[in-house]
Design an enzyme around this catalytic site. Structure first.
Site, PDB file in Angstrom:
ATOM      1  CE1 TYR A 128     -18.081  59.158  60.955  1.00  0.00           C
ATOM      2  CE2 TYR A 128     -19.323  57.379  61.625  1.00  0.00           C
ATOM      3  CZ  TYR A 128     -19.326  58.616  61.067  1.00  0.00           C
ATOM      4  OH  TYR A 128     -20.514  59.257  60.888  1.00  0.00           O
ATOM      5  CE  LYS A 182     -16.694  75.040  58.521  1.00  0.00           C
ATOM      6  NZ  LYS A 182     -17.692  76.300  57.683  1.00  0.00           N
ATOM      7  CG  ASP A 215     -20.397  75.694  56.037  1.00  0.00           C
ATOM      8  OD1 ASP A 215     -19.659  75.176  55.166  1.00  0.00           O
ATOM      9  OD2 ASP A 215     -20.139  76.865  56.949  1.00  0.00           O
ATOM     10  CG  ASP A 239     -22.899  58.908  58.635  1.00  0.00           C
ATOM     11  OD1 ASP A 239     -23.796  58.489  57.993  1.00  0.00           O
ATOM     12  OD2 ASP A 239     -22.460  58.465  59.911  1.00  0.00           O
ATOM     13  CG  ASP A 243     -28.255  59.626  57.068  1.00  0.00           C
ATOM     14  OD1 ASP A 243     -27.752  58.887  56.355  1.00  0.00           O
ATOM     15  OD2 ASP A 243     -28.798  59.299  58.309  1.00  0.00           O
TER      16      ASP A 243
END
Ligand code: GGG
Length: 352
Positions: A128, A182, A215, A239, A243
């Site tokens: 971002y 990750k 994941d 983010d 959601d």
């Protein structure tokens, strides 16, 4: 109890932000919050009108308040000269380094039961930072991803403190922190987030700490959401995960968030501006009403926040649902029902 009069910035933004922020303001009034409100412009419509998506007067106004309630923005998906995302800029300007996103079961058919966890998303860096550049005449694009020790440490500290507070509220000694990364692929950037987060978390007695690759986190969060307590993640993962988490507890129409820094809080619904339904009076105001409750909690008025949350639960339990939840209620119907629930409870409390 005599309370400090709050000064709250209201930034409706674009699309349904202009419907749900006034709805939340009505609920704050009905709850008896002593506040003065400063309504401020930001967003794509403001950009089209004034050439500036985040006018300096808005930033100044926000700074002059105890906290802010933001609606939603519609940033264009194509590069638009002169346009900056007002919400990303505000988060940076105010140094709101943690984005707190609760996922809590709700009394609606789309919600699974027994879910109560919080995702704490790093809020200032990662992809971002928007450092993108074109190479080879646009045939190759490089996006820089920034992870720093400082940002990783302070977001983890916030997550740990939330975990300890939640444990205390439950009357338990134990809390669980899940560190998402990750680092098996991004050994340097996610590696730094991971080692920093694990180091910081080590300093909290009674905090059980686990790590999970992003994941497998998605998979396990969908299979066993009830097992999580507090989750901390770099910006992009947080983010996306939040959601997905919202989908487990009734959807984005119910999901609030709070951007927190050392001395400021800006609350907002997780959802965007939903231009397809903007202006139709059918947007779900609950996420923003809950965001207003989160704001109050952060500003030391947790008792009123709790009353608002209870009123929202009562209204949802009674089946007053907007279309996103499978109902037919309008924004006005839900807002009015929450205000009535609050007022009924207030008059009982006053009679007592
Ligand atoms: N209330 C959150 C919101 O507006 N989300 C949409 C979003 O993240 N937009 C970023 C942007 O459009 O710049």
């Amino acid at each position: 109890m005599e309370r400090r009069r709050l000064r709250i910035a209201l930034i409706p933004g674009d699309g349904i932000g202009r419907e749900v922020v006034p709805a939340a303001q009505r609920v704050l009034d009905a709850a008896g919050v002593a506040a003065e409100y400063l309504r401020l412009d930001a967003g794509f419509e403001t950009f089209q009108r004034t050439g500036n998506a985040l006018p300096p007067a808005t930033v100044e106004g926000v700074r002059s308040c105890d906290g802010a309630l933001f609606g939603a923005v519609s940033s264009p998906s194509t590069r638009t000269p002169g346009y900056v995302s007002p919400i990303l800029t505000l988060r940076k300007e105010l140094d709101l380094f943690a984005n707190v996103r609760p996922a809590l079961s709700a009394p609606v058919t789309g919600s699974q039961e027994g879910i109560d966890f919080v995702i704490v998303r790093e809020n200032t860096e990662c992809l971002y930072v928007k450092q993108e550049r074109e190479e080879k005449n646009g045939a190759r694009v490089v996006a820089e991803r920034v992870i720093t020790r400082r940002a990783s440490a302070r977001v983890t500290q916030t997550a740990c403190e939330i975990a300890m507070r939640r444990a205390a509220l439950r009357g338990e000694q134990k809390a669980l922190l899940t560190v998402v990364h990750k680092a098996n692929v991004l050994a340097l950037s996610d590696g730094l987030f991971r080692t920093t987060a694990l180091d910081v978390a080590e300093g909290y007695a009674g905090l059980e700490v686990e790590e999970q690759l992003v994941d497998s986190m998605v998979y396990r969060m969908i299979r066993e959401p009830q097992r999580y307590d507090v989750v901390v993640a770099p910006n992009l993962y947080g983010d996306i995960l939040s959601d997905a988490a919202a989908a487990l507890v009734g959807g984005l129409g119910l999901a609030p968030s709070a951007n927190v820094g050392d001395g400021y809080v800006l609350a907002e619904p997780v959802h965007g501006s939903a231009p397809d339904i903007g202006g139709k009076g059918i947007a779900n105001p609950v996420a923003t009403i809950r965001a207003a409750a989160l704001l109050l909690e952060q500003l030391g008025q947790g008792d009123i926040a709790k009353r608002i949350e209870n009123a929202v639960d009562a209204v949802l339990s009674a089946g007053v649902w907007t279309a996103d939840l499978g109902g037919q209620a309008t924004t006005e119907d839900v807002t009015e029902a929450v205000c009535v629930a609050l007022q009924a409870e207030r008059s009982v409390a006053i009679r007592r």
